[in-house]
Write an enzyme that holds these catalytic residues in place. Structure first.
Site, short mmCIF file in Angstrom:
data_model
loop_
_atom_site.label_atom_id
_atom_site.label_comp_id
_atom_site.label_asym_id
_atom_site.label_seq_id
_atom_site.Cartn_x
_atom_site.Cartn_y
_atom_site.Cartn_z
N LYS A 125 0.84 -1.19 0.00
CA LYS A 125 0.00 0.00 0.00
C LYS A 125 0.88 1.24 0.00
CE LYS A 125 -3.82 0.38 2.48
NZ LYS A 125 -4.73 0.30 3.65
N CYS A 126 0.70 2.08 -1.01
CA CYS A 126 1.41 3.35 -1.10
C CYS A 126 0.39 4.48 -1.09
CB CYS A 126 2.23 3.42 -2.38
SG CYS A 126 3.66 2.32 -2.43
#
Length: 218
Positions: free
Chosen positions: A84-85
């Protein structure tokens, strides 16, 4: 529509998995912290063993280089880990680099269709619009889902629309109506999807009739 659980609680995950309805898990630093996990990597590995689908693990670095390093490290925990960015300039740079290396990325904290377009062009596997948080500030979170789904249909992007920040069952229903690929929800919301008073009442009546039938046969 795929169902993801937004949790890091192993008991909740085991309970939900038993129904055969869970396709993946989303986590974040806040959810991990709530579990007081002494060994972060071991906790993520345990989740990955329970659910064979995508397990989103969020980076905490703010710069692209740091996000890529974290992402590469977390991706080694298990093959089904998704990184997750955040939807920032640095986050999208990291998304492109990780994607080019073969690591799937869930771009999180999306609050506009313009941001969702950027994430798709960066190669994100998933885009996570936060519908509940938009509702909190008097914006229509479901309208954003509708806009993203409509835009994505015009192009050959592979990015899946993952409705996040789900607060209640109607969020799930509306996301499904609008064509979101995935809804990620707390265990409480997942459990609420089963409930309807007429189902409970109907079952009571059927069982009462069955009991009377057995008594009359004696």
């Amino acid at each position: 529509m795929k169902f993801f659980l937004d949790t890091a609680n192993l008991d909740e995950i085991r309970h939900a998995v038993a129904y055969g309805l869970v396709d993946g898990i989303t986590t974040n630093p806040s959810l991990i912290a709530k579990e007081n996990a002494r060994d972060f990597r071991a906790h993520i590995a345990a989740i990955c063993e329970l659910v064979p689908g995508p397990i989103s693990v969020e980076v905490t670095s703010l710069d692209a280089d740091g996000m890529v390093r974290e992402g590469q490290d977390y991706a080694r925990i298990a093959p089904n880990v998704v990184i997750k960015c955040p939807l920032t300039r640095q986050g999208l740079q990291a998304t492109r680099r990780l994607t080019d290396q073969g690591t799937r990325v869930n771009v999180t904290l999306c609050f506009s269709a313009a941001q969702a377009i950027l994430a798709a062009k960066a190669g994100a596997a998933f885009i996570s619009p936060f519908v509940g948080r938009l509702d909190d500030v008097a914006h229509d979170g479901m309208q954003l889902i509708a806009e993203i789904v409509e835009i994505y249909r015009h192009y050959d992007w592979k990015t899946e629309v993952l409705a996040a920040s789900i607060r209640h069952p109607m969020h799930v229903v509306e996301a499904a109506r609008l064509g979101a690929d995935i809804a990620t929800m707390p265990f409480k919301v997942f459990d609420q999807l089963f409930n309807h008073p007429l189902t409970d009442r109907g079952l009571e009546l059927f069982l009462a009739d069955w009991q009377r039938l057995n008594q009359s046969a004696k």
